[in-house]
Design a protein around this motif. Sequence first.
Motif, PDB file in Angstrom:
ATOM      1  N   SER A  84      64.740 -27.555  30.174  1.00  0.00           N
ATOM      2  CA  SER A  84      64.766 -28.996  30.381  1.00  0.00           C
ATOM      3  C   SER A  84      63.539 -29.431  31.161  1.00  0.00           C
ATOM      4  N   PRO A  85      63.227 -30.714  31.166  1.00  0.00           N
ATOM      5  CA  PRO A  85      62.097 -31.213  31.927  1.00  0.00           C
ATOM      6  C   PRO A  85      62.180 -30.875  33.398  1.00  0.00           C
ATOM      7  N   SER A  86      63.393 -30.838  33.931  1.00  0.00           N
ATOM      8  CA  SER A  86      63.520 -30.526  35.352  1.00  0.00           C
ATOM      9  C   SER A  86      63.105 -29.087  35.651  1.00  0.00           C
ATOM     10  N   ASP A  87      63.235 -28.211  34.629  1.00  0.00           N
ATOM     11  CA  ASP A  87      62.839 -26.828  34.822  1.00  0.00           C
ATOM     12  C   ASP A  87      61.315 -26.678  34.843  1.00  0.00           C
ATOM     13  N   THR A  88      60.629 -27.467  34.027  1.00  0.00           N
ATOM     14  CA  THR A  88      59.172 -27.350  33.918  1.00  0.00           C
ATOM     15  C   THR A  88      58.437 -28.367  34.759  1.00  0.00           C
ATOM     16  N   GLY A  89      59.172 -29.374  35.285  1.00  0.00           N
ATOM     17  CA  GLY A  89      58.562 -30.372  36.143  1.00  0.00           C
ATOM     18  C   GLY A  89      57.668 -31.351  35.411  1.00  0.00           C
ATOM     19  N   GLU A  90      57.847 -31.529  34.103  1.00  0.00           N
ATOM     20  CA  GLU A  90      56.950 -32.397  33.339  1.00  0.00           C
ATOM     21  C   GLU A  90      57.218 -33.882  33.588  1.00  0.00           C
ATOM     22  N   ASN A  91      58.428 -34.357  33.360  1.00  0.00           N
ATOM     23  CA  ASN A  91      58.740 -35.769  33.504  1.00  0.00           C
ATOM     24  C   ASN A  91      60.242 -35.970  33.615  1.00  0.00           C
ATOM     25  N   ASN A  92      60.631 -37.210  33.958  1.00  0.00           N
ATOM     26  CA  ASN A  92      62.049 -37.543  34.068  1.00  0.00           C
ATOM     27  C   ASN A  92      62.660 -37.695  32.683  1.00  0.00           C
ATOM     28  N   TYR A  93      63.891 -37.163  32.554  1.00  0.00           N
ATOM     29  CA  TYR A  93      64.610 -37.378  31.297  1.00  0.00           C
ATOM     30  C   TYR A  93      65.453 -38.641  31.422  1.00  0.00           C
ATOM     31  N   ILE A  94      65.200 -39.615  30.552  1.00  0.00           N
ATOM     32  CA  ILE A  94      65.969 -40.863  30.498  1.00  0.00           C
ATOM     33  C   ILE A  94      66.434 -41.047  29.060  1.00  0.00           C
ATOM     34  N   PRO A  95      67.724 -41.188  28.832  1.00  0.00           N
ATOM     35  CA  PRO A  95      68.209 -41.349  27.459  1.00  0.00           C
ATOM     36  C   PRO A  95      67.598 -42.572  26.786  1.00  0.00           C
ATOM     37  N   LEU A  96      67.523 -42.504  25.489  1.00  0.00           N
ATOM     38  CA  LEU A  96      67.006 -43.620  24.695  1.00  0.00           C
ATOM     39  C   LEU A  96      68.106 -44.631  24.420  1.00  0.00           C
ATOM     40  N   PHE A  97      67.733 -45.900  24.300  1.00  0.00           N
ATOM     41  CA  PHE A  97      68.589 -46.865  23.637  1.00  0.00           C
ATOM     42  C   PHE A  97      68.503 -46.574  22.135  1.00  0.00           C
ATOM     43  N   ILE A  98      69.637 -46.409  21.486  1.00  0.00           N
ATOM     44  CA  ILE A  98      69.696 -46.273  20.028  1.00  0.00           C
ATOM     45  C   ILE A  98      70.347 -47.547  19.508  1.00  0.00           C
ATOM     46  N   ALA A  99      69.536 -48.466  19.029  1.00  0.00           N
ATOM     47  CA  ALA A  99      70.023 -49.800  18.662  1.00  0.00           C
ATOM     48  C   ALA A  99      70.259 -49.902  17.160  1.00  0.00           C
ATOM     49  N   LEU A 100      71.168 -50.812  16.808  1.00  0.00           N
ATOM     50  CA  LEU A 100      71.561 -50.975  15.407  1.00  0.00           C
ATOM     51  C   LEU A 100      72.177 -52.358  15.226  1.00  0.00           C
ATOM     52  N   SER A 101      71.960 -52.942  14.080  1.00  0.00           N
ATOM     53  CA  SER A 101      72.655 -54.177  13.712  1.00  0.00           C
ATOM     54  C   SER A 101      73.649 -53.847  12.612  1.00  0.00           C
ATOM     55  N   GLN A 102      74.921 -54.072  12.863  1.00  0.00           N
ATOM     56  CA  GLN A 102      75.980 -53.755  11.897  1.00  0.00           C
ATOM     57  C   GLN A 102      76.957 -54.931  11.901  1.00  0.00           C
ATOM     58  N   GLU A 103      76.640 -55.970  11.131  1.00  0.00           N
ATOM     59  CA  GLU A 103      77.350 -57.246  11.223  1.00  0.00           C
ATOM     60  C   GLU A 103      78.560 -57.359  10.307  1.00  0.00           C
ATOM     61  N   GLY A 104      78.754 -56.383   9.433  1.00  0.00           N
ATOM     62  CA  GLY A 104      79.890 -56.432   8.521  1.00  0.00           C
ATOM     63  C   GLY A 104      79.511 -56.944   7.152  1.00  0.00           C
ATOM     64  N   ASP A 105      80.355 -56.648   6.158  1.00  0.00           N
ATOM     65  CA  ASP A 105      80.196 -57.121   4.780  1.00  0.00           C
ATOM     66  C   ASP A 105      79.168 -56.315   3.995  1.00  0.00           C
ATOM     67  N   GLY A 106      78.775 -55.140   4.487  1.00  0.00           N
ATOM     68  CA  GLY A 106      77.870 -54.307   3.714  1.00  0.00           C
ATOM     69  C   GLY A 106      76.460 -54.856   3.648  1.00  0.00           C
ATOM     70  N   TYR A 107      75.745 -54.519   2.587  1.00  0.00           N
ATOM     71  CA  TYR A 107      74.360 -54.957   2.415  1.00  0.00           C
ATOM     72  C   TYR A 107      74.315 -56.481   2.249  1.00  0.00           C
ATOM     73  N   PRO A 108      73.332 -57.182   2.833  1.00  0.00           N
ATOM     74  CA  PRO A 108      72.233 -56.684   3.660  1.00  0.00           C
ATOM     75  C   PRO A 108      72.507 -56.748   5.159  1.00  0.00           C
ATOM     76  N   ASN A 109      73.720 -57.127   5.559  1.00  0.00           N
ATOM     77  CA  ASN A 109      73.994 -57.325   6.981  1.00  0.00           C
ATOM     78  C   ASN A 109      74.256 -56.025   7.721  1.00  0.00           C
ATOM     79  N   ASP A 110      74.690 -54.996   7.017  1.00  0.00           N
ATOM     80  CA  ASP A 110      74.922 -53.691   7.635  1.00  0.00           C
ATOM     81  C   ASP A 110      73.717 -52.790   7.394  1.00  0.00           C
TER      82      ASP A 110
END
Length: 948
Positions: A127-153
Amino acid sequence: MKKFFSIFLLLITLPGLTGIFNPGYSPVFAQVNPQNATITQKVEDMFASMTPAERVGQLFLVSFQGTNVNQDTNIYNLIHNYHIGGVILMSANDNFTGSPTTTEDAFSLIKDLQMISWVDPENQGTSPSDTGENNYIPLFIALSQEGDGYPNDQILSGLTALPNQMAIGATWSPELATSTGEILGSELSALGVNMLFGPSLDVLDLAYSEGNKALGTRSFGENPYWVGKLGEAYIEGVHSGSDNKLLVIATHFPGQGSSDRDPTQEIATVRKSYDALLSSDLAPFFSVTGQASSTGSTTDGLLAGHLRYESLQGSIRSTTRPFSLDSTALEQVLALPALSDWRQNGGILVSDNLGSAAIRHFYDPNNTSFDARQVARNAIISGMDLLYLDDFVATGDIDQTTTIIRTLEFFVQKYMEDEAFAQRVDTSVKRILTKKFSLYPEFDPTTVIPDEANLVNLGKSSAVTFEVAQRSVTLLHPQPADYANTIPSAPGLSDRTVFFTDYQLYKQCSSCAEIEMIPSDALRKSVIKLYGPDASGDTAQYLLSTFSFNDLLSMLNGEEEGQIVEDELRAADWVVFAFMDMNPDRPASMALKQLLDKRSDLLANKYSIAFAFNAPYYLDATEIAKLSAYYAVYSKIPSFTEIAARVLFQEIAPSGNLPISLPATGYDLDYATSPIPTQNINLSLDTSSLPDNAGASVEPAFEGTGQPPTVSFRTGDTIPLTTGQIFDRNHNPVPDGTVVTFAFALDGETDFVQTLSSTTIDGIAKAEFLIPGEGRLEISASSGEAVNSNKLILNIQKGEAAVITIIVPTPMPTRTPSPSPTIPTVTPSPTIEAIVEPVKSDTPNGVDWLLTMVLIWGVSFGIYSFGKRRVSLRWAVRWALLAAFGGMCAYIDITLGLGGAKQILKLGKPGGIILPTILGIGAGWLIGWLWYRNFSKRSKKTYPINTV
């Protein structure tokens, strides 16, 4: 020593007691949340350990192409080396694979993205903490899922197919909105998605405009109150379904429902007054921020739209910045109390796509140059916390990655040189870190990546979708009362039916197979499955034929292959159309309009049925009149096509109501959400406030009797009043802000009539009234055309306490029975109630009683004096007593409302009391006189009576 100890105890407990007895004290807000305190400390510790590059990177939410995130890809470079804050996954960018492995591949992609910064490429497994490279911060994984299938999902298979927002709006059910949100939250969080773009809180003020073509069915409706209420319920469902592992970013702040064009292509303008903006467009955003009913129903962020607002930005010119890039306009709106509180509590602002065609056109109408770095800088300075970047390519750059890297480097330089810019960045970074720590208590893959075993539960919650479909389908034409005459029965065993379906294709990815949005034989298959030979046997396969709108267009254009379509049309008994949107750029979608305009003769003497599987406002009044029936189904996913088949065969009756106005059918939403005239408003004491009510006397009931306590009032007391829930013409609670008028009439020494106006919250209105003097006080309530209510009566006498009497009104007659459900009975919830004494009509008060007694005994004494002089003393007494008895009988008749003399004479108060009493006195004396005459004849002795 004891004395000093007592003083010490008093000093340390006095502040707490003061807070407890303060009317505004709230123990919820007085307590410190240890978890929040922990998050705050974690944020400070993490922030202090971050480099300027790591801080700046958190501001960026970027898109990328494909599903490959290996070390040699651009997205890997941006995450690992430039520490971006998150990514947004999009079907258009081929981030998802086709069926049947769509969800499994999405889970693997998200897992790989989250692991990029955790695993050191040079030392696999560390992990980064083992090698001292940088802080690990989780990513935002964003998505638009409005319902009714294509093209809104974005994910088009593998998840439960959910309805769009307008379908939910047509149910008018917050419970179904919550259930839909729960399914979405549960399934997206199981994939590892932690940020949802939605729901849309746009209020569709214009039923059909260029701006609203972009929205379509992506809004809950037209009424601000209901958009806010359903949005709040939906957000609560997303949070609870995901176990608070999914951030909700409500769109499109501060509202694009009144935009004059599609805001994705060009900066749109909203020309509304400031008051109208507050009461309409902004109202739903208030409902999910500072005015939200709970933490769970509060949105985590707002996505700011690229629109201009005249009431916020003054005269609109081509150089006027969109709201998302205008710091002055944004600060003005965020200073509003509801939004200010929400912002102070950590709410984040996300820009809409800064690489959109609208933004490009704004900065250069000729589309020849695009300074991406300045666009991003302007967004941060205006107040955005997170910058959404897609197709974000500056002039001269070869691709988006190059532009993003140059923008990041530009931001780092500005951060080092410009203290004001650095402070602005730091504020947003801390907000972002707070949201990430609220999702994941520890920044570790074991908490960030969900359990893959949960994938087996995806796509198995269709029951809620089916219920939404059943409760949303709406009959638009004809009126319900005329339906039975227009379509007396369902298709029969010998009836031929032709189905026409709008033909549109979509793909999950560029290399995926094409799929029909609504399969051309979907309705036919549903009918065969439900009513064919292997089911109820109501029809046969050979009687059902199906064509696409392309086939219909061929017939209308006179093409040779269209002849078979015309032959089937002429032979049919039933013609059914299933359509979505109507776009002149797609000629086949206009086929139904052309048929109704040019060849409506082909529908003569047939039952023609149209189902709108999208927004219901594409047909005009003339076109609708040529159809036998027109239904709004709203959504095109399988559950809704099955419901359409059930409606066609009249197995179920449409129960939904339009959430928007539809001029083509005469449906006006303001009228539909106004109070229904036939209801009785349940007016009563607001018993919840009685303990704090100055002057009111509350006598508790004896324990175990089950009787409510007696509440009495005197002159100068304040009466707290409340209505029960008031319902609209669709039998839903009226929207918040509906005006209710309380009327007060005092019949006493100082007669007067006074009114007070109040507005509803959740369908209930409250008011308080100070009793001004003595007499008979009558209180009633009305709202719009609903004028019938309980009447509260108090007979206020000097020095005496009066209890409230409730008069039960006569039900209002209706001209025609309504097929709609009756208004539910609302049981008041307060724990303290006034004694209820139902009365059928107006009752005499104390003054009336006194006057009547004086009249009866005064006249009776006169009769006694007259009889004593004209006849014997014995007969004089008899006449007087009989006269008094007759007067008393008349008074009792009036008091009990038996309807005797008062009904015969058709008199009102005061004549309805005095004249019947005189009549009763006269009747009593007449009986005495006849008795005397009869006695005289039998005794053959006459006592002369002089005529007066």
